[in-house]
Design an enzyme around this catalytic site. Structure first.
Site, PDB file in Angstrom:
ATOM      1  N   THR A  80      42.069  29.067  35.963  1.00 23.32           N
ATOM      2  CA  THR A  80      43.043  29.093  37.037  1.00 23.32           C
ATOM      3  C   THR A  80      42.403  28.254  38.110  1.00 23.32           C
ATOM      4  O   THR A  80      41.230  27.917  38.004  1.00 23.32           O
ATOM      5  CB  THR A  80      43.233  30.573  37.444  1.00 23.32           C
ATOM      6  OG1 THR A  80      43.832  31.257  36.356  1.00 23.32           O
ATOM      7  CG2 THR A  80      44.040  30.758  38.691  1.00 23.32           C
ATOM      8  N   GLY A 119      39.567  32.930  37.907  1.00 22.93           N
ATOM      9  CA  GLY A 119      38.641  33.873  37.259  1.00 22.93           C
ATOM     10  C   GLY A 119      39.312  35.013  36.524  1.00 22.93           C
ATOM     11  O   GLY A 119      38.667  36.032  36.274  1.00 22.93           O
TER      12      GLY A 119
END
Ligand code: GLY
Length: 599
Positions: free
Chosen positions: A409, A501
């Site tokens: 991400t 994460g």
């Protein structure tokens, strides 16, 4: 040393491989493994002796008086600043950065994924935009199960069935329509230039593309996307030119959202789905809408926290975590002392259990947001906690509310000259998403369907467990952990915070905020600070090498905490803090290519 330069996706996958290995007895939980005192320094491009103290590195902040962009890639941050200098506001810059990241950072930047935007304008008014992907109309709650109701491995992770209907272009078009100052053509142009003229690969990106070559070929056997003409490995500094992507971006530039959700791009996307057994249709694309949601706003001590409501779990979880530890004297106990860590872990354990039970798409399920962040409810969550011993995760369930039955991400933060601030977290989910490249259109599709609970109680790629609230349904958004957040102090902008994460996003944002508010760190120190993570299940605390002193480790272990030292790192923060003298402090994570640019 090499492990520290893995893509974050690989890092997370490795983390869960380690966790699984622990559970199967190949590694001993609770045993601190030594990996030496050296670490890879991204700036010096060499292994260096670790500095004593709690920091990953001693990287210094970037400062600016007029504007700041902190993102995962230096080229994208430069694009954002160029837009600000051209008279654009923070939203113009954010839109330009989102499109630039789709070119320069294919591992996570995207137009084939989705995300969330938190925007606080210069007057203090806050807005949140949900452009999360949606399950296609033909999706079904059992679509990843075989006839014996077992999960078919990797079907929700790799290949055409793994993708949700992308939201990024709709999100950017909507953000720009409502708040943009420059023209749409202006904010798209830098990304088009980068795609057509090429971008020099960083060491990290070259490594990522080389590592992913095999799976790109498996999923796209007739194409050589993201590969050199002679198929040899990429080297740092070589130019990645993306002509098809440039054409797609030109269609978006000329036609707005219709340049993606209709016409040629939509035709290419649907043809790609049909080629590979995917289910996204023209209707799915045409019907996709980004949604403005009421920002989730709460307090922690004297600070106001403005964050993302569901479809992300991130904001609810962040407020729960902060409020759970608010009664405790963390500052007096000290950064990562045993007591500080203990209450933070125990808060995390309870909050992730609530996440699994209650959180899902608010357009489909009733999410009891206000009850979950209610201080009286949170008080009840401490009833079974004692400092003497770790709580057993098996004994923790989602709480009882009255009346209520990823890994790659990327995050970026922007502040403009007038004080408008944007926090955006956006994703394909795993690194390079589903690995499906839309033939002729040159962009990667997400594998966000894995963020649904594909079967109650079965962990997804981040080890997260979910239930009915996050079951697959046509048109539903899958639950996220993304936590773009803005913090106010005394009614003024203070911090813009976020990270990628997967499941660790929430706990990294939580620690980054507490490091500044409770432990007196600067924004950059807080980003550099070593981190840890607990998510209820599996019942392990992951920590970066050096995050805990030997004394803290010994005390936590004696109370029954299972500690697992990571060979990788946690978080890729990109944050901005407004200092009292009006200087902007850009704090980008030293763990990767993240770069702040200010002026
Ligand atoms: N795909 C990671 C997340 O949304 O949490």
């Amino acid at each position: 040393m090499k492990k520290l330069s893995l893509s974050f996706n690989n890092a997370i996958i490795l983390t869960f491989v380690l966790l699984r290995a622990c559970r199967t007895g190949q590694q001993k939980p609770g045993v601190r493994q030594s990996t030496g005192v050296y670490q890879y320094d991204n700036e010096k491009k060499t292994a260096v002796a670790r500095k004593s103290g709690p920091y990953y590195s001693d990287r210094q902040a970037v400062t600016g008086k007029n504007g700041m962009v902190a993102s995962a890639h230096p080229e994208a941050s430069q694009v954002g600043v160029a837009i600000l200098k051209a008279g654009g506001n923070a939203v113009d810059a954010a839109v330009a950065v989102q499109f630039a990241l789709a070119v320069v950072y294919p591992g996570a930047g995207n137009i084939g994924g989705g995300g969330f935007m938190v925007f606080r304008d210069k007057t203090g008014q806050a807005f949140t935009l949900d452009y999360r992907e949606k399950a296609p109309e033909k999706a079904d709650k059992d679509m990843y199960l075989d006839s014996a109701q077992n999960v078919i491995p990797r079907l929700s992770i790799t290949g055409h069935l793994a993708s949700g209907v992308p939201g990024s272009v709709a999100g950017m078009a909507e953000a720009h329509r409502r708040f943009g100052k420059l023209t749409w053509a202006q904010v798209l142009q830098p990304a088009i230039d980068l795609a057509e003229k090429g971008v020099a690969l960083t060491e990290r990106e070259a490594l990522g593309l080389n590592r992913t070559k095999k799976s790109f070929l498996q999923v796209n056997p007739e194409k050589r996307y993201f590969m050199k003409a002679d198929t040899t490995d990429w080297k740092t500094g070589e130019l990645l030119i993306q002509k098809d992507l440039g054409q797609t971006l030109r269609r978006i530039q000329q036609q707005g959202r219709a340049g993606f959700y209709e016409g040629e791009t939509a035709r290419l996307l649907v043809a790609e789905m049909q080629r590979g057994g995917g289910i996204i249709t023209e209707n799915d694309l045409k019907n996709y809408q980004a949604v403005w949601r009421d920002p989730l706003v709460g307090t922690f001590r004297n600070y106001k926290i403005i964050t993302m409501p569901p479809t992300s779990s991130g904001g609810v979880a962040l407020l729960q975590l902060l409020r759970l530890v608010e009664p405790y004297p963390l500052r007096r106990w000290g950064w990562n002392s045993d007591s500080t860590v203990q209450v933070m872990i125990e808060a995390e354990r309870r909050v992730y259990a609530d996440r699994a039970k209650f959180l899902g798409d608010p357009d489909f399920v009733k999410v009891p947001v206000n009850q979950l962040i209610d201080k009286d409810y949170l008080k009840t969550r401490w009833s079974d906690f004692t400092f003497a011993k770790a709580t057993d995760s098996r004994a923790i369930k989602g709480g009882t509310l009255p009346g209520y039955e990823s890994l790659e991400t990327t995050h970026f933060s922007v502040v403009d000259q007038e004080g408008n601030a944007v926090a955006i977290t956006t994703t394909l989910n795993g690194g390079y998403g589903s690995r499906v490249v839309v033939g002729g259109a040159g962009f990667l599709m997400n594998n966000e369907m894995d963020d649904f609970s594909v079967k109650p109680g079965v962990p997804n790629m981040f080890g997260l467990i979910g239930n009915q609230a996050n079951a697959i349904a046509p048109g539903k958004r899958m639950l996220s952990s993304m936590t773009p957040t803005i913090v106010e102090q005394a009614g003024k902008l203070y911090m813009v915070v976020g990270t990628p994460g997967g499941s660790t996003i929430i706990t990294s944002v939580y620690q980054t905020i507490l490091n500044v508010l409770e432990h007196g760190m600067t924004m950059q120190q807080s980003v550099n600070a070593l981190k840890f993570h607990h998510q209820w299940l599996p019942d392990n605390t992951l920590f970066e090498n050096g995050a805990f002193s030997d004394e803290t480790i010994q005390k936590l272990q004696s109370r029954g905490y299972k500690l697992e030292q990571l060979t990788n790192s946690l978080g890729r923060m990109d944050c901005i803090l407004l200092r009292p003298d009006g200087t902007l402090e850009g704090a980008s994570d030293p763990r990767a290519d993240n770069t702040s640019v200010g002026f």
